[in-house]
Design an enzyme around this catalytic site. Structure first.
Site, PDB file in Angstrom:
ATOM      1  N   ARG A  85       0.838  -1.191   0.000  1.00 59.83           N
ATOM      2  CA  ARG A  85       0.000   0.000   0.000  1.00 59.83           C
ATOM      3  C   ARG A  85       0.878   1.248   0.000  1.00 59.83           C
ATOM      4  NH1 ARG A  85      -1.903   0.737   4.421  1.00 59.83           N
ATOM      5  NH2 ARG A  85      -1.301  -1.118   5.570  1.00 59.83           N
ATOM      6  N   TYR A 225      -1.314  -3.474  -6.869  1.00 61.44           N
ATOM      7  CA  TYR A 225      -1.176  -4.184  -5.595  1.00 61.44           C
ATOM      8  C   TYR A 225      -2.507  -4.224  -4.831  1.00 61.44           C
ATOM      9  CZ  TYR A 225      -0.208  -5.277  -0.817  1.00 61.44           C
ATOM     10  OH  TYR A 225      -0.291  -5.848   0.430  1.00 61.44           O
ATOM     11  N   LYS A 234      -9.662  -2.284   1.600  1.00 60.82           N
ATOM     12  CA  LYS A 234      -9.270  -1.152   2.448  1.00 60.82           C
ATOM     13  C   LYS A 234     -10.050   0.113   2.090  1.00 60.82           C
ATOM     14  CE  LYS A 234      -6.213  -3.682   4.440  1.00 60.82           C
ATOM     15  NZ  LYS A 234      -6.383  -4.072   5.835  1.00 60.82           N
ATOM     16  N   HIS A 254     -10.472  -2.416  11.597  1.00 63.14           N
ATOM     17  CA  HIS A 254      -9.403  -3.272  11.065  1.00 63.14           C
ATOM     18  C   HIS A 254      -9.194  -4.426  12.040  1.00 63.14           C
ATOM     19  CE1 HIS A 254      -4.965  -3.299   9.415  1.00 63.14           C
ATOM     20  NE2 HIS A 254      -5.719  -4.157   8.772  1.00 63.14           N
ATOM     21  N   SER A 276      -1.324  -3.704  10.111  1.00 54.91           N
ATOM     22  CA  SER A 276      -1.007  -4.626   9.020  1.00 54.91           C
ATOM     23  C   SER A 276       0.297  -5.366   9.317  1.00 54.91           C
ATOM     24  CB  SER A 276      -0.860  -3.852   7.712  1.00 54.91           C
ATOM     25  OG  SER A 276      -2.056  -3.153   7.452  1.00 54.91           O
ATOM     26  N   CYS A 278       0.847  -7.565  11.652  1.00 58.75           N
ATOM     27  CA  CYS A 278       1.119  -7.707  13.077  1.00 58.75           C
ATOM     28  C   CYS A 278       0.334  -8.838  13.724  1.00 58.75           C
ATOM     29  CB  CYS A 278       0.860  -6.393  13.797  1.00 58.75           C
ATOM     30  SG  CYS A 278       2.020  -5.104  13.312  1.00 58.75           S
ATOM     31  N   ASP A 301      -9.408  -9.700   8.871  1.00 57.96           N
ATOM     32  CA  ASP A 301      -8.883  -8.356   8.581  1.00 57.96           C
ATOM     33  C   ASP A 301      -9.865  -7.222   8.871  1.00 57.96           C
ATOM     34  OD1 ASP A 301      -6.544  -6.912   7.596  1.00 57.96           O
ATOM     35  OD2 ASP A 301      -7.733  -6.388   5.832  1.00 57.96           O
ATOM     36  N   ARG A 394       1.874 -12.196  -0.634  1.00 55.55           N
ATOM     37  CA  ARG A 394       0.527 -12.488  -0.130  1.00 55.55           C
ATOM     38  C   ARG A 394      -0.075 -13.729  -0.761  1.00 55.55           C
ATOM     39  NH1 ARG A 394      -1.737  -8.802   3.913  1.00 55.55           N
ATOM     40  NH2 ARG A 394      -0.103  -7.254   4.114  1.00 55.55           N
TER      41      ARG A 394
HETATM   42  P1  GDP Z   1      -1.797  -9.452   9.678  1.00 52.65           P
HETATM   43  O1  GDP Z   1      -1.229  -8.750   8.505  1.00 52.65           O
HETATM   44  O2  GDP Z   1      -2.128  -8.524  10.806  1.00 52.65           O
HETATM   45  O3  GDP Z   1      -2.923 -10.332   9.310  1.00 52.65           O
HETATM   46  O4  GDP Z   1      -0.619 -10.354  10.264  1.00 52.65           O
HETATM   47  P2  GDP Z   1      -0.264 -11.902   9.997  1.00 52.65           P
HETATM   48  O5  GDP Z   1      -1.058 -12.799  10.873  1.00 52.65           O
HETATM   49  O6  GDP Z   1      -0.291 -12.180   8.546  1.00 52.65           O
HETATM   50  O7  GDP Z   1       1.232 -11.911  10.527  1.00 52.65           O
HETATM   51  C1  GDP Z   1       2.202 -11.003  10.040  1.00 52.65           C
HETATM   52  C2  GDP Z   1       3.572 -11.531  10.376  1.00 52.65           C
HETATM   53  O8  GDP Z   1       3.702 -11.616  11.795  1.00 52.65           O
HETATM   54  C3  GDP Z   1       3.827 -12.924   9.828  1.00 52.65           C
HETATM   55  O9  GDP Z   1       5.144 -12.991   9.376  1.00 52.65           O
HETATM   56  C4  GDP Z   1       3.615 -13.802  11.014  1.00 52.65           C
HETATM   57  O10 GDP Z   1       4.362 -14.975  10.934  1.00 52.65           O
HETATM   58  C5  GDP Z   1       4.045 -12.940  12.186  1.00 52.65           C
HETATM   59  N1  GDP Z   1       3.295 -13.276  13.409  1.00 52.65           N
HETATM   60  C6  GDP Z   1       1.957 -13.449  13.535  1.00 52.65           C
HETATM   61  N2  GDP Z   1       1.629 -13.808  14.795  1.00 52.65           N
HETATM   62  C7  GDP Z   1       2.783 -13.850  15.500  1.00 52.65           C
HETATM   63  C8  GDP Z   1       3.103 -14.159  16.854  1.00 52.65           C
HETATM   64  O11 GDP Z   1       2.248 -14.467  17.692  1.00 52.65           O
HETATM   65  N3  GDP Z   1       4.427 -14.072  17.209  1.00 52.65           N
HETATM   66  C9  GDP Z   1       5.390 -13.733  16.309  1.00 52.65           C
HETATM   67  N4  GDP Z   1       6.650 -13.686  16.732  1.00 52.65           N
HETATM   68  N5  GDP Z   1       5.122 -13.454  15.016  1.00 52.65           N
HETATM   69  C10 GDP Z   1       3.846 -13.504  14.617  1.00 52.65           C
HETATM   70  P1  PGA Z   2      -3.098  -7.144   6.626  1.00 57.64           P
HETATM   71  O1  PGA Z   2      -3.958  -6.660   5.360  1.00 57.64           O
HETATM   72  O2  PGA Z   2      -3.674  -6.315   7.722  1.00 57.64           O
HETATM   73  O3  PGA Z   2      -3.426  -8.585   6.669  1.00 57.64           O
HETATM   74  O4  PGA Z   2      -1.642  -6.880   6.454  1.00 57.64           O
HETATM   75  C1  PGA Z   2      -3.529  -5.949   4.313  1.00 57.64           C
HETATM   76  C2  PGA Z   2      -3.146  -4.535   4.638  1.00 57.64           C
HETATM   77  O5  PGA Z   2      -3.460  -4.053   5.755  1.00 57.64           O
HETATM   78  O6  PGA Z   2      -2.564  -3.910   3.768  1.00 57.64           O
HETATM   79 MN    MN Z   3      -5.220  -5.229   6.928  1.00 59.94          MN
HETATM   80 MN    MN Z   4      -3.855 -10.451   7.459  1.00 60.58          MN
END
Ligand code: GDP
Ligand code: PGA
Ligand code: MN
Ligand code: MN
Length: 612
Positions: A85, A225, A234, A254, A276, A278, A301, A394
């Protein structure tokens, strides 16, 4: 090959594709401006998808994957400049600058429209203009939230088909009432001259992601993207929906949504907001490591939440697919996601390819393959000093391929939310879990949420920034008004049923630099503690920031964690928090007059408690 496809497209084009007068008129206007070679109304069928993905394969945009390991799945590789983004180029063009607030870029809508008209003039030359009717959330909702995306990207059509309900069924429903829809215009901004050969990932260095909140419309130029181009996600379901939610008294957030069932068979629902990359998708698809607790998912999400007739907060997930961060998603960390992906029907973007036509990314398997083709198409071996997959690569996968999807996912009424988590990526300061004293102190926690920047957005990674409710890039209006909305909305609640709010941090580090808390499936222990707090079972210690687990109250059975690590993950450190205060003060000053007085009071209270 392409000529046959073209003819099919032409043949299927109806002279009067819709009885929806406003839509027909908008499509005509856009087509007159953008001058595509043809206009095609997307029906959403499997045949159409097969045709479009074949066209993308022929164009070199998609690589078909090994049918045995990844059935009906494809890999796409973006231009290296178009991988995330672009917050710098994202605008909220409200009529008044004040209504965009200090967290958004703003330009006068009249000026912005003039600029966009220039960019879109002839922008679709040599391409097909696709009209995608879509709905976010259920078609059976009391007031379905319709949108129509116009795009010149087949990749966008194929991805939107996974992320939302699209096509003729939606269009027919819109026509019944001449329903309002959010017009969402997208172009990759790469017109083709007569005979000019296309590139695999057309895009433009000049990128504009623009929202007109009063009109509830979206215009996106120059990027292919996901977050910039799949406009239901979003742009609509967060930025425009947040404005609708402000006006109509609900919340567009979110947040992931998950269902927990306790050993006593009691169901609970948790919504959680993390910035994002996290941990939302991972927590949403949690495979619990503690016995007798069951987790099902509803969304990873976005959550749309409103108070029901009984004063309970109810949430739905408006999306139909997952657009998940690939790296770190693996058989050991997120088996539920891996099983969903393995069923196929997915589009992977900027991952690495294995020699047998599969995909790979860092963290997918415990063992690293000996040879890969990296996301830039180069030979890769473990000795190469760079990741094989882009850090923001992704997977895009239909949500109904998740085995642990809750039956309530399709319920337009949504589920009752019992707890809300706010979380971010902080190496220090923020303990594993803290329960807020009250709704207002929980809103304070959300409003001061901070996190290190990630690869999900263009720009430097690892900088700590404030990210209120993990919505910093997605609040479609003034951030102070947004906090006021959160502050006031609890008046609609039955106080007994108001969700409890928790602050969490999976990412605190030890002195050696590793993660203090093992995370992933082990986060079920934190969820259990949170639910047991609601049930009045778990013990807590009061600190100036809220309640943290008392010794022995977190279920650590079967977990190998040293005393030091546990302490490092969970402890409250008054010095660290005192050091945090000036940053919070500075942050709050940015809001000026629009900061809710209740949050100023919360900060004053925290400051006093920390001074003792
Ligand atoms: P989203 O973008 O908020 O949905 O985050 P994701 O679940 O896709 O995770 C983003 C990154 O953080 C990935 O590389 C995960 O492996 C990592 N991650 C997610 N949960 C944890 C956790 O509990 N501990 C750690 N150390 N890393 C995490
Ligand atoms: P994410 O979603 O929160 O899973 O990273 C996409 C974004 O926020 O750009
Ligand atoms: Mn998101
Ligand atoms: Mn996600």
């Amino acid at each position: 090959m392409t000529t046959t496809v073209d003819r099919q497209v032409k043949d299927s084009a109806q002279p009067n594709p819709t009885s929806h007068a406003k839509l027909a008129q908008w499509v005509e206007e856009v087509s007159a401006l953008t001058k595509p070679d043809r206009v095609y109304w997307v029906d959403g069928s499997a045949e159409e998808n097969a045709r479009l993905t074949q066209e993308l394969v022929d164009a070199g945009t998609l690589t078909p994957l090994n049918q045995e390991t990844f059935p009906n799945s494809f890999a796409a590789f973006s231009d290296p400049s178009d991988v995330a983004r672009v917050e710098e180029q994202t605008f909220i063009c409200s009529v008044e600058e004040r209504d965009a607030g200090f967290t958004n870029n703003w330009m006068d809508p009249v000026k912005m429209k003039a600029k966009l008209n220039g960019l879109f003039d002839g922008a679709m030359r040599g391409r097909t203009m696709y009209v995608i009717p879509f709905v976010m959330g259920s078609l059976d909702a009391a007031e379905p939230k319709f949108g129509v995306e116009i795009t010149d990207s087949e990749y966008v059509v194929a991805s939107m088909r996974i992320m939302a309900k699209i096509g003729t069924e939606v269009l027919r429903k819109m026509e019944e009432t001449e329903a309002f829809f959010v017009p969402a215009l997208h172009s990759v901004g790469a017109p083709l001259a007569q005979g000019q050969k296309d590139v695999a990932w057309p895009c433009n260095d000049d990128k504009w992601i623009v929202h007109f909140p009063e009109e509830r419309s979206i215009v996106s130029f120059g990027s292919g993207y996901g977050g910039n181009a799949l406009l239901g996600k979003k742009c609509f379901a967060l930025r425009i929906a947040s404005v609708m939610a402000r006006d109509e008294g609900w919340l567009a957030e979110h947040m992931l949504i998950l269902k927990l069932t306790s050993p006593e068979n009691k169901p609970y629902h948790v919504a959680a907001a993390f910035p994002s990359a996290c941990g939302k998708t991972n927590l949403a698809l949690l495979d619990p490591t503690i016995k007798d607790w069951k987790v099902e998912t509803l969304g990873d999400d976005i959550a749309w939440m409103r108070f029901g007739a009984q004063g309970e907060l109810r949430a739905v997930n408006p999306e139909a697919g997952l657009f998940g961060v690939a790296p770190g998603t693996g058989w050991s960390t997120n088996p539920n996601a891996m099983r969903a992906i393995a069923k196929g029907n997915s589009i992977f973007t900027n991952v690495a390819m294995t020699d047998d036509g599969g995909v790979w990314w860092e963290g997918m398997t415990d063992e690293t393959p000996e040879h890969l083709t990296d996301w830039k198409g180069q030979d890769w071996t473990p000795e190469a000093n760079r990741p094989a997959a882009h850090p923001n690569s992704r997977f895009c996968t239909p949500i109904d391929q998740i085995d642990m999807l809750s039956d309530d996912y399709t319920d337009p009424e949504g589920v009752k939310i019992d707890a809300i988590l706010f979380g971010g990526r902080r190496k220090t300061t923020v303990p594993l879990v803290t329960q807020a004293r009250s709704w207002t102190s929980g809103v304070f926690m959300g409003s001061t949420l901070s996190s290190e920047t990630t690869a999900a957005a263009a720009g430097q990674v690892g900088l700590v920034r404030r990210d209120p409710m993990a919505m910093l890039p997605f609040i479609g209006y003034d951030a102070g008004d947004y906090l006021n909305h959160w502050d006031r909305i609890s008046a609609k609640a039955d106080p007994e049923q108001l969700p409890q709010i928790f602050l969490v941090n999976w990412f605190r580090r030890t002195a050696e630099g590793g993660f203090a808390w093992p995370g992933f499936g082990e986060n079920s222990r934190v969820l259990k503690w949170a639910i047991e707090r609601l049930e009045g079972k778990a013990e807590a210690v009061e600190t100036p920031i809220g309640f943290i687990p008392a010794t022995g109250s977190l279920d650590l059975s079967g977990l190998e964690l040293s005393e030091d690590e546990l302490d490092e993950a969970t402890r409250f450190d008054a010095d660290e928090w005192r050091a945090e205060l000036p940053g919070i003060e500075e942050w709050y000053e940015l809001f000026g007059d629009s900061l809710p007085a209740s949050l100023r009071t919360e900060l004053d209270g925290l400051t006093q408690r920390l001074a003792r």
